[in-house]
Design a protein around this motif. Structure first.
Motif, mmCIF file in Angstrom:
data_model
loop_
_atom_site.group_PDB
_atom_site.id
_atom_site.type_symbol
_atom_site.label_atom_id
_atom_site.label_comp_id
_atom_site.label_asym_id
_atom_site.label_seq_id
_atom_site.Cartn_x
_atom_site.Cartn_y
_atom_site.Cartn_z
ATOM 1 N N ALA A 91 0.746 -1.310 0.180
ATOM 2 C CA ALA A 91 0.000 0.061 -0.025
ATOM 3 C C ALA A 91 0.860 1.323 0.014
ATOM 4 O O ALA A 91 0.542 2.208 -0.696
ATOM 5 N N ARG A 92 2.022 1.208 0.788
ATOM 6 C CA ARG A 92 2.875 2.487 0.936
ATOM 7 C C ARG A 92 3.468 2.593 -0.565
ATOM 8 O O ARG A 92 3.552 3.688 -0.807
ATOM 9 N N ALA A 93 3.769 1.250 -1.281
ATOM 10 C CA ALA A 93 4.673 1.796 -2.584
ATOM 11 C C ALA A 93 3.425 2.333 -3.495
ATOM 12 O O ALA A 93 3.725 3.248 -4.236
ATOM 13 N N LYS A 94 2.115 1.868 -3.509
ATOM 14 C CA LYS A 94 1.061 2.305 -4.518
ATOM 15 C C LYS A 94 0.841 3.854 -4.123
ATOM 16 O O LYS A 94 0.883 4.533 -5.016
ATOM 17 N N VAL A 95 0.676 4.161 -2.825
ATOM 18 C CA VAL A 95 0.340 5.252 -2.740
ATOM 19 C C VAL A 95 1.536 6.439 -2.749
ATOM 20 O O VAL A 95 1.247 7.719 -3.179
ATOM 21 N N THR A 96 2.775 5.980 -2.593
ATOM 22 C CA THR A 96 3.994 6.794 -3.058
ATOM 23 C C THR A 96 3.976 7.240 -4.400
ATOM 24 O O THR A 96 4.194 8.399 -4.627
ATOM 25 N N GLU A 97 3.756 6.350 -5.203
ATOM 26 C CA GLU A 97 3.654 6.733 -6.819
ATOM 27 C C GLU A 97 2.364 7.480 -6.939
ATOM 28 O O GLU A 97 2.551 8.517 -7.612
#
Length: 73
Positions: A26-32
Motif C-alpha cells: 500500500a505504501r508503494a502504491k500511494v507513494t507513486e
C-alpha cells in the motif's frame, strides 16, 4: 511529500488491520500516486493526505457503498 505519505499510512493502518507485506504494498502504491499529484502541481500536504487516503480506500474497496450495505432504499 514524505510527511504526507507517513500521515496517510499512519491513518490507513488505524483503519485496517493488515499484514506488514500488505502495508508495504500500500505504501508503494500511494507513494507513486502522491508523486503523480506533486508532479501535477499539488503542494498542500493536507490535500495530499486526503487524496492518498481516498486512493487507498478505493483500491481496497472499503468505500464502496454496496459493499457497506447501502442499497439506496
Amino acid at each position: 511529500m514524505e510527511a504526507a505519505i507517513d500521515r496517510i499510512m499512519q491513518t490507513y493502518d488505524l483503519l485496517l488491520n493488515r499484514t506488514a507485506a500488505a502495508s508495504d504494498e500500500a505504501r508503494a502504491k500511494v507513494t507513486e500516486y502522491v508523486a503523480t499529484l506533486v508532479e501535477a502541481g499539488e503542494t498542500d500536504p493536507h490535500r495530499l493526505t486526503v487524496c492518498g487516503l481516498t486512493y487507498l480506500r478505493q483500491l481496497d474497496g472499503s468505500n464502496d457503498p454496496v459493499k457497506g450495505g447501502y442499497t439506496g432504499l
